[in-house]
Design an enzyme around this catalytic site. Structure first.
Site, mmCIF file in Angstrom:
data_model
loop_
_atom_site.group_PDB
_atom_site.id
_atom_site.type_symbol
_atom_site.label_atom_id
_atom_site.label_comp_id
_atom_site.label_asym_id
_atom_site.label_seq_id
_atom_site.Cartn_x
_atom_site.Cartn_y
_atom_site.Cartn_z
ATOM 1 C CG ASP A 71 -19.989 -9.721 25.202
ATOM 2 O OD1 ASP A 71 -20.882 -9.352 24.422
ATOM 3 O OD2 ASP A 71 -18.798 -9.799 24.870
ATOM 4 C CG ASP A 74 -24.663 -11.326 23.879
ATOM 5 O OD1 ASP A 74 -23.822 -11.959 23.240
ATOM 6 O OD2 ASP A 74 -24.522 -10.131 24.160
ATOM 7 C CG ASP A 92 -23.125 -8.106 21.372
ATOM 8 O OD1 ASP A 92 -23.184 -8.049 22.613
ATOM 9 O OD2 ASP A 92 -22.204 -8.690 20.776
ATOM 10 C CG ASP A 96 -20.211 -5.805 23.745
ATOM 11 O OD1 ASP A 96 -20.990 -5.993 24.697
ATOM 12 O OD2 ASP A 96 -19.870 -6.709 22.952
#
Length: 203
Positions: A71, A74, A92, A96
Site C-alpha cells: 500500500d 503504490d 486503491d 484497501d
C-alpha cells in the site's frame, strides 16, 4: 496517529524501493492488486491459524505487514513518477477496504476473536475511510486526522497477532481496541468536518 514525521521518514527510506519497483516494470495498480492478494492470503492464514501453530504462526501478521508495504509502495510509485490518477485512487481505496475486511473476517473465522469485536472493528474501519472520502468530497481536508488511520490499524493487528502467540485472548482485546480507536476517529472526523463546513457557511 502515526506521527507525520515518522511517515515522512519511512517514505524517504522507501524511495529507493520505489525506483527499484519501477525499473522492474511494476506500477501503482500492480502494487494495489498485490496488496489485496496479500490481505486475502493473510485472512486465509488467520482462518487456518490452528493448522500453522507453532511453526507457521507468524505467516498471517507477516502477510499483513507485506500488504501494508504494498500500500505504501503504490503511493510512492504514483507520486515519484507522476503516475497519480483518479482511476488509480479509486482502485486503491476500494481494494484497501476489501483487504481489511478479508483480514478481520479471517481473524473471526479462525476463532481468534468473537463476532462482536470483529463486527465493530470492520464497521469502524470502513467508516473511517467513508468519513474522509465524504468530507473531502464536501471540501474538508481530513488527511492525518484521527488515531486510527489504515497504517495504525494494520500495526495494531500485527501487534495483537504477535501477542496472541503468548496470550490467547490478545487478539480479542486487540479487536476491541481497534474498534474503539476506529469509531473514535470517526467521531473526531465528523466533528472536524461539521466545524469546517459550519465555518465555510458563515464565511
Amino acid at each position: 496517529m502515526v506521527l507525520s514525521r515518522l511517515k515522512k521518514t519511512l517514505n524517504k527510506a522507501l524511495e529507493g524501493h520505489a525506483r527499484l519497483l519501477y525499473r522492474l516494470g511494476l506500477r501503482p495498480n500492480h502494487m494495489t492488486v498485490l496488496g489485496l492478494v496479500l490481505s486475502i492470503l493473510a485472512g486465509l492464514a488467520y482462518w487456518k491459524w490452528y493448522l500453522m501453530w507453532p511453526y507457521l504462526a507468524l505467516a498471517a501478521p507477516l502477510l499483513v505487514l507485506l500488504s501494508g508495504y504494498s500500500d505504501v509502495a503504490d503511493g510512492l510509485l504514483a507520486r515519484s513518477f507522476g503516475l497519480e490518477s483518479r482511476r488509480g485512487a479509486m482502485l486503491d481505496s476500494t481494494f484497501d477496504r476489501y483487504g481489511e475486511v478479508a483480514v478481520i473476517t479471517g481473524i473471526l473465522a479462525g476463532g481468534l476473536c468473537s463476532p462482536l469485536p470483529a463486527v465493530l472493528a470492520i464497521s469502524g474501519s470502513l467508516l473511517v475511510s467513508y468519513t474522509r472520502a465524504r468530507a473531502e468530497g464536501l471540501g474538508a481536508e481530513l488527511a492525518g486526522v484521527g488515531l486510527a488511520e489504515r497504517a495504525e490499524r494494520l500495526i495494531l493487528i500485527i501487534l495483537a497477532s504477535l501477542a496472541n502467540l503468548f496470550w490467547p485472548s490478545a487478539m480479542e482485546m486487540g479487536m476491541y481496541i481497534l474498534a474503539f480507536l476506529a469509531h473514535l476517529t470517526v467521531i473526531e472526523r465528523l466533528a472536524r468536518t461539521l466545524k469546517a463546513l459550519g465555518e465555510g457557511r458563515e464565511g
